[in-house]
Design a protein around this motif. Structure first.
Motif, short mmCIF file in Angstrom:
data_model
loop_
_atom_site.label_atom_id
_atom_site.label_comp_id
_atom_site.label_asym_id
_atom_site.label_seq_id
_atom_site.Cartn_x
_atom_site.Cartn_y
_atom_site.Cartn_z
N ALA A 62 2.03 1.66 -3.42
CA ALA A 62 0.89 2.10 -4.27
C ALA A 62 0.66 3.61 -4.03
O ALA A 62 -0.07 4.22 -4.84
N ARG A 118 0.77 -1.19 0.01
CA ARG A 118 -0.07 0.05 -0.05
C ARG A 118 0.94 1.28 -0.18
O ARG A 118 0.48 2.17 -0.50
N LEU A 161 -0.93 4.57 -1.19
CA LEU A 161 -2.09 4.85 -0.28
C LEU A 161 -1.75 5.46 0.89
O LEU A 161 -2.61 6.04 1.83
N GLN A 162 -0.56 5.21 1.27
CA GLN A 162 0.05 5.66 2.92
C GLN A 162 1.42 6.21 2.60
O GLN A 162 2.13 5.65 1.91
N PRO A 163 1.58 7.16 3.52
CA PRO A 163 3.01 7.64 3.47
C PRO A 163 3.86 6.71 3.95
O PRO A 163 3.38 5.77 5.18
#
Lengths: 205, 218
Positions: free
Chosen positions: A49, A46, A51-53
């Motif tokens: 991708a 993720r 979606l999160q740092p």
């Protein structure tokens, strides 16, 4: 270079799970992530991708290059196989879904509603979505769940063709796909729990 | 973006999509009001604009938790966040699809239901106009609430609690337009305020919705 991580640390719900990760993927390369359940494979995917740092370290991912496939396939059960694929194709600015239908043997199911498909068929449709994205870096989270042996072969062949075409793949999986790929076992990168600046607030976001 | 709008509209009209749910709710609320307050014509005439606006607002509220929750459950939202579509665009299209499937039918049905509440003749165009101007703000505000509560199990009630206070200005000015119109007064001031609220929410809230959505997707 499509993705390059150095000394990357990632957190899930404010708790650091992995640290000290360094890897790079260029065109034609695949990297298999291994590790027990809960090790942080999904969190790493993720993060890649976008979606999160990341918690710390650097992660460089080529702009607009990631096609992400999670546990959930993102299918609408009231739409047909063709409609589902066409939607994602137009989101990613592609027009043809024919190759994807053929590659994952979905031709005979093309007019069926996605809600009436079996779990394995849905997964095949979810994976066929990768082909209509036209993006070079596949980030796949346990892509072979609920696939039968023949479908796993179909999938492995699709990944091989993708790599041969200059793509790259980052795959978290527990089974042997028979790919020529490096393996990164995340177990040895398990984060040692300690206070990280910002970690406390992160838990509440 | 057009593909997303087309998909959302197609999903809304297929089985289980919830199209017409808000409309049916609106119809029932408006039919129930005369049962509740009694059949006196002057009383109904006096409360008609407010009841019609309140009914439309509640009908709008009913379908808000579907805006993003379904896409969250099947994983589409994660995939859309990694797609070339900007999340600001996604939430705007979601709000537009919600308005077309919920707000627009309410606007069209309101004049018909006005008859049931004995809305005075001059009130009809103003009621329709105020709803047409006000319901887009309800959808955009609702999408913001849906973005705040996405991922919460049974977040529907919390969503209502968060969104209803935000609906207050729209309700006040919307109902005021309809009331003044029905009474034969000049409704321009509340009408401009209503239009201003709608334009402001459409211009600003998609950015807020996209920001909280990014936070919730982590």
């Amino acid at each position: 270079m499509l993705v390059k991580a150095s000394d990357l640390a990632i957190a899930r719900g404010g708790v650091p799970v992995l640290e000290g990760l360094s890897f790079a993927l260029g065109a034609g390369e695949a990297l298999i992530l291994r590790g027990p359940n809960g090790a942080g494979k999904t969190t790493l995917l993720r993060t890649v991708a976008g979606l999160q740092p990341a918690l710390s370290g650097t992660l460089e991912v080529a702009e607009e290059s990631v096609a992400y496939a999670a546990h959930a396939d993102g299918l609408k059960s009231m739409l047909t196989v063709t409609e589902n694929l066409s939607f994602w194709a137009s989101v990613f600015g592609q027009s043809s879904i024919e190759a994807a239908l053929d590659r994952f043997n979905l031709r005979s199911l093309a007019d069926r509603q996605a809600g009436t498909l079996s779990a394995g068929q849905k997964r095949r449709l979810g994976l066929a979505r990768l082909l209509v994205t036209g993006r070079p870096l596949w980030v796949l989270d346990e892509p072979t769940v609920s696939l039968d042996t023949a479908s796993v072969q179909l999938f492995a062949a699709a990944v091989r063709a993708h790599l041969a075409g200059g793509g790259a793949a980052l795959i978290a999986t527990h089974i042997d796909l028979g790919l020529e790929a490096r393996v990164l076992d995340v177990t040895s990168h398990k984060a040692v729990h300690r206070d990280i600046p910002g970690g406390f607030e992160e838990a509440f976001l | 973006m057009i593909a997303l709008l087309r998909r959302d509209l197609a999903l809304a009209v297929r089985a289980g999509g919830g199209f017409g749910l808000g409309l049916a709710f609106f119809l029932i609320v408006v039919v129930l009001v005369p049962f509740g307050v009694g059949p006196e014509t002057p009383l109904l005439t006096a409360i008609a604009p407010g009841v019609l606006w309140l009914g439309a607002l509640l009908a709008c509220l009913l379908s808000l938790d579907r805006i993003l929750a379904l896409d969250w459950e099947d994983g589409s939202l994660d995939l859309m966040a990694t797609s070339p579509l900007p999340l600001e665009g996604v939430v705007t299209i979601k709000a537009l699809a919600h308005w077309v499937t919920t707000g627009l039918p309410l606007v069209l049905a309101a004049p018909v239901l006005g008859v049931l509440l004995n809305l005075p003749g001059p009130g009809y165009p103003w009621l329709t106009l105020s709803l047409a101007l006000g319901t887009p703000a309800l959808s955009v505000l609702g999408t913001f609430g849906a973005a705040l509560t996405v991922g919460l199990k049974r977040g529907g009630l919390l969503l209502s609690l968060l969104v209803l206070p935000l609906y207050v200005p729209t309700l006040i000015f919307g109902a005021e337009v309809a009331r003044r119109g029905a009474a034969g007064l000049d409704p321009m001031t509340p009408l401009l305020m209503l239009a201003g609220i709608t334009c402001g929410t459409i211009a600003l809230l998609p950015f807020a919705s996209a920001a909280v959505l990014r936070m919730n997707l982590r």
